[in-house]
Design a protein around this motif. Structure first.
Motif, PDB file in Angstrom:
ATOM      1  N   SER A  22       0.836  -1.192   0.000  1.00 38.06           N
ATOM      2  CA  SER A  22       0.000   0.000   0.000  1.00 38.06           C
ATOM      3  C   SER A  22       0.876   1.248   0.000  1.00 38.06           C
ATOM      4  O   SER A  22       1.889   1.316   0.706  1.00 38.06           O
ATOM      5  CB  SER A  22      -0.897   0.000   1.240  1.00 38.06           C
ATOM      6  N   LEU A  23       0.480   2.224  -0.784  1.00 40.03           N
ATOM      7  CA  LEU A  23       1.228   3.470  -0.898  1.00 40.03           C
ATOM      8  C   LEU A  23       0.517   4.626  -0.194  1.00 40.03           C
ATOM      9  O   LEU A  23       1.024   5.749  -0.170  1.00 40.03           O
ATOM     10  CB  LEU A  23       1.431   3.825  -2.377  1.00 40.03           C
ATOM     11  N   ASP A  24      -0.634   4.353   0.388  1.00 40.70           N
ATOM     12  CA  ASP A  24      -1.470   5.399   0.970  1.00 40.70           C
ATOM     13  C   ASP A  24      -0.796   6.206   2.069  1.00 40.70           C
ATOM     14  O   ASP A  24      -1.024   7.407   2.180  1.00 40.70           O
ATOM     15  CB  ASP A  24      -2.770   4.796   1.528  1.00 40.70           C
ATOM     16  N   ALA A  25       0.030   5.592   2.876  1.00 40.10           N
ATOM     17  CA  ALA A  25       0.597   6.268   4.047  1.00 40.10           C
ATOM     18  C   ALA A  25       1.942   6.940   3.772  1.00 40.10           C
ATOM     19  O   ALA A  25       2.522   7.547   4.672  1.00 40.10           O
ATOM     20  CB  ALA A  25       0.745   5.266   5.193  1.00 40.10           C
ATOM     21  N   LEU A  26       2.432   6.871   2.537  1.00 46.22           N
ATOM     22  CA  LEU A  26       3.754   7.430   2.243  1.00 46.22           C
ATOM     23  C   LEU A  26       3.692   8.946   2.085  1.00 46.22           C
ATOM     24  O   LEU A  26       2.773   9.482   1.471  1.00 46.22           O
ATOM     25  CB  LEU A  26       4.322   6.826   0.959  1.00 46.22           C
ATOM     26  N   SER A  27       4.717   9.602   2.595  1.00 43.89           N
ATOM     27  CA  SER A  27       4.859  11.048   2.387  1.00 43.89           C
ATOM     28  C   SER A  27       5.536  11.270   1.033  1.00 43.89           C
ATOM     29  O   SER A  27       6.063  10.331   0.419  1.00 43.89           O
ATOM     30  CB  SER A  27       5.719  11.651   3.491  1.00 43.89           C
ATOM     31  N   LEU A  28       5.567  12.503   0.571  1.00 38.73           N
ATOM     32  CA  LEU A  28       6.249  12.808  -0.685  1.00 38.73           C
ATOM     33  C   LEU A  28       7.727  12.460  -0.597  1.00 38.73           C
ATOM     34  O   LEU A  28       8.306  11.924  -1.541  1.00 38.73           O
ATOM     35  CB  LEU A  28       6.075  14.286  -1.043  1.00 38.73           C
TER      36      LEU A  28
END
Length: 65
Positions: A22-28
């Protein structure tokens, strides 16, 4: 095995990536770190593939003679 071909242990704080995660919780910043990490890995894979292809081509040349 050359140093750049050896798997590198990840630091506890180092970025890592699992395919499909999942990539939802990643910051820029985390996206940027992972993209850089994956680009380095792609380059490493391409170098290893080129070396293997050259080795196979050399072996084929030897056995053709």
């Amino acid at each position: 095995m050359e140093d750049e071909e050896r798997p590198r242990p990840q630091d506890k704080g180092a970025a890592s990536h699992r395919l499909g995660q999942s990539l939802d919780a990643l910051s820029l910043a985390e996206f940027d770190e992972r993209i850089a990490l994956l680009r380095l890995e792609i380059e490493r894979l391409e170098r290893a593939r080129a070396a293997k292809a050259a080795s196979l081509a050399a072996a084929e040349d030897v056995f053709k003679k």
